[in-house]
Write a protein that holds these residues in place. Structure first.
Motif, PDB file in Angstrom:
ATOM      1  N   GLU A 208       7.181  -5.995 -42.536  1.00 34.78           N
ATOM      2  CA  GLU A 208       7.974  -4.786 -42.300  1.00 34.78           C
ATOM      3  C   GLU A 208       7.098  -3.635 -41.804  1.00 34.78           C
ATOM      4  O   GLU A 208       7.597  -2.676 -41.224  1.00 34.78           O
ATOM      5  CB  GLU A 208       8.693  -4.357 -43.588  1.00 34.78           C
ATOM      6  CG  GLU A 208       9.779  -5.323 -44.003  1.00 34.78           C
ATOM      7  CD  GLU A 208      10.425  -4.922 -45.315  1.00 34.78           C
ATOM      8  OE1 GLU A 208      11.642  -4.678 -45.304  1.00 34.78           O
ATOM      9  OE2 GLU A 208       9.723  -4.865 -46.349  1.00 34.78           O
ATOM     10  N   LEU A 209       5.803  -3.733 -42.075  1.00 31.64           N
ATOM     11  CA  LEU A 209       4.857  -2.713 -41.642  1.00 31.64           C
ATOM     12  C   LEU A 209       4.103  -3.140 -40.383  1.00 31.64           C
ATOM     13  O   LEU A 209       3.202  -2.438 -39.933  1.00 31.64           O
ATOM     14  CB  LEU A 209       3.863  -2.419 -42.775  1.00 31.64           C
ATOM     15  CG  LEU A 209       4.485  -1.843 -44.048  1.00 31.64           C
ATOM     16  CD1 LEU A 209       3.477  -1.856 -45.185  1.00 31.64           C
ATOM     17  CD2 LEU A 209       5.007  -0.435 -43.800  1.00 31.64           C
ATOM     18  N   GLY A 210       4.458  -4.317 -39.859  1.00 30.80           N
ATOM     19  CA  GLY A 210       3.763  -4.821 -38.677  1.00 30.80           C
ATOM     20  C   GLY A 210       2.349  -5.272 -38.979  1.00 30.80           C
ATOM     21  O   GLY A 210       1.480  -5.254 -38.111  1.00 30.80           O
ATOM     22  N   ILE A 211       2.104  -5.660 -40.219  1.00 28.78           N
ATOM     23  CA  ILE A 211       0.781  -6.118 -40.639  1.00 28.78           C
ATOM     24  C   ILE A 211       0.845  -7.638 -40.762  1.00 28.78           C
ATOM     25  O   ILE A 211       1.570  -8.173 -41.599  1.00 28.78           O
ATOM     26  CB  ILE A 211       0.355  -5.455 -41.964  1.00 28.78           C
ATOM     27  CG1 ILE A 211       0.219  -3.942 -41.744  1.00 28.78           C
ATOM     28  CG2 ILE A 211      -0.937  -6.067 -42.493  1.00 28.78           C
ATOM     29  CD1 ILE A 211      -0.113  -3.147 -42.991  1.00 28.78           C
TER      30      ILE A 211
ATOM     31  N   GLY B 108      -4.464  -0.669 -41.829  1.00 32.07           N
ATOM     32  CA  GLY B 108      -3.441  -0.010 -42.645  1.00 32.07           C
ATOM     33  C   GLY B 108      -3.480  -0.432 -44.107  1.00 32.07           C
ATOM     34  O   GLY B 108      -3.068   0.332 -44.983  1.00 32.07           O
ATOM     35  N   ILE B 109      -3.994  -1.621 -44.376  1.00 35.09           N
ATOM     36  CA  ILE B 109      -4.050  -2.112 -45.758  1.00 35.09           C
ATOM     37  C   ILE B 109      -4.945  -1.215 -46.605  1.00 35.09           C
ATOM     38  O   ILE B 109      -4.586  -0.857 -47.734  1.00 35.09           O
ATOM     39  CB  ILE B 109      -4.514  -3.585 -45.805  1.00 35.09           C
ATOM     40  CG1 ILE B 109      -3.493  -4.482 -45.114  1.00 35.09           C
ATOM     41  CG2 ILE B 109      -4.743  -4.032 -47.251  1.00 35.09           C
ATOM     42  CD1 ILE B 109      -3.931  -5.933 -44.943  1.00 35.09           C
ATOM     43  N   SER B 110      -6.097  -0.811 -46.062  1.00 35.39           N
ATOM     44  CA  SER B 110      -7.000   0.040 -46.850  1.00 35.39           C
ATOM     45  C   SER B 110      -6.370   1.409 -47.116  1.00 35.39           C
ATOM     46  O   SER B 110      -6.593   2.001 -48.171  1.00 35.39           O
ATOM     47  CB  SER B 110      -8.365   0.180 -46.174  1.00 35.39           C
ATOM     48  OG  SER B 110      -8.231   0.742 -44.893  1.00 35.39           O
ATOM     49  N   VAL B 111      -5.547   1.881 -46.191  1.00 36.17           N
ATOM     50  CA  VAL B 111      -4.852   3.160 -46.392  1.00 36.17           C
ATOM     51  C   VAL B 111      -3.846   3.029 -47.535  1.00 36.17           C
ATOM     52  O   VAL B 111      -3.793   3.873 -48.444  1.00 36.17           O
ATOM     53  CB  VAL B 111      -4.153   3.620 -45.088  1.00 36.17           C
ATOM     54  CG1 VAL B 111      -3.275   4.837 -45.331  1.00 36.17           C
ATOM     55  CG2 VAL B 111      -5.183   3.891 -44.000  1.00 36.17           C
ATOM     56  N   ILE B 112      -3.056   1.966 -47.516  1.00 31.52           N
ATOM     57  CA  ILE B 112      -2.064   1.740 -48.569  1.00 31.52           C
ATOM     58  C   ILE B 112      -2.760   1.573 -49.914  1.00 31.52           C
ATOM     59  O   ILE B 112      -2.347   2.160 -50.919  1.00 31.52           O
ATOM     60  CB  ILE B 112      -1.184   0.518 -48.226  1.00 31.52           C
ATOM     61  CG1 ILE B 112      -0.297   0.851 -47.020  1.00 31.52           C
ATOM     62  CG2 ILE B 112      -0.352   0.081 -49.425  1.00 31.52           C
ATOM     63  CD1 ILE B 112       0.377  -0.345 -46.373  1.00 31.52           C
TER      64      ILE B 112
END
Length: 188
Positions: free
Chosen positions: A14-17, A24-28
């Motif tokens: 859903e996040l395009g990951i 983006g994973i490290s940001v989350i």
């Protein structure tokens, strides 16, 4: 004081990951760590997830890293049904199993393999009934699958004493800026 929290949010797709190397994973994870750290310092003892790929499994990794500093913090995985990972790609199954192997508690709400979507709803309600708060990576502007859990949690909050903590897209932007600033500071 919240002792048990349900952690959830978007699934990775859903996040395009699509892989574990996505920035983006490290940001989350940074945003989750900030929220969880405060809650742990205030007495949080258990983080419960459903084991879905995305925010839930990344959140489990955050719990594992926090356990180094807060060894009394525990991770519980309440899956909606048995063998939820059965049809996932092998790499995703391996990642999931590495989380399951380190969790302090693992069980399935439905003691059968997948039958229907009602099993997800039953897991959500059971999890809400057995926690005091929800930490949800969710933004009203970008609905996705967390909207169902958010609606059930809103219902729970209306019924009585249940807290909802959201990490929104704005919060993720702030987390990204903090990480960029840290990298700049570390660089110089």
């Amino acid at each position: 004081m919240v002792k048990t929290i349900l952690l959830s949010g978007y699934k990775s797709h859903e996040l395009g990951i699509w892989d574990q190397k996505h920035p983006g994973i490290s940001v989350i994870k940074h945003a989750l760590e900030g929220r969880l750290r405060v809650l742990v310092e205030e007495g949080l003892e258990w983080v419960i997830i459903g084991g879905q790929p995305g925010v839930e499994l990344w959140g489990a990794e955050v719990v594992f890293s926090l356990q180094e500093e807060f060894p009394d913090l525990k991770l519980g995985v309440l899956t909606p049904f048995l063998e939820q990972e059965k049809n996932w790609k092998e790499e995703r199954q391996d990642y999931y199993n590495s989380i399951i192997d380190r969790a302090d508690f693992v069980d399935a709400v439905s003691k059968k393999p997948y039958i229907g979507p009602w099993q997800f709803k039953a897991r959500d309600q059971f999890s809400l009934d057995n926690t005091e708060a929800l930490l949800l990576v969710y933004d009203e502007e970008k609905e996705g699958s967390p909207k169902f859990l958010k609606a059930a949690a809103d219902n729970q909050a209306e019924q009585g004493n249940y807290d909802i903590f959201l990490i929104t897209m704005y919060d993720l932007q702030v987390a990204a800026e903090e990480l960029q600033e840290r990298e700049r500071t570390d660089f110089y």
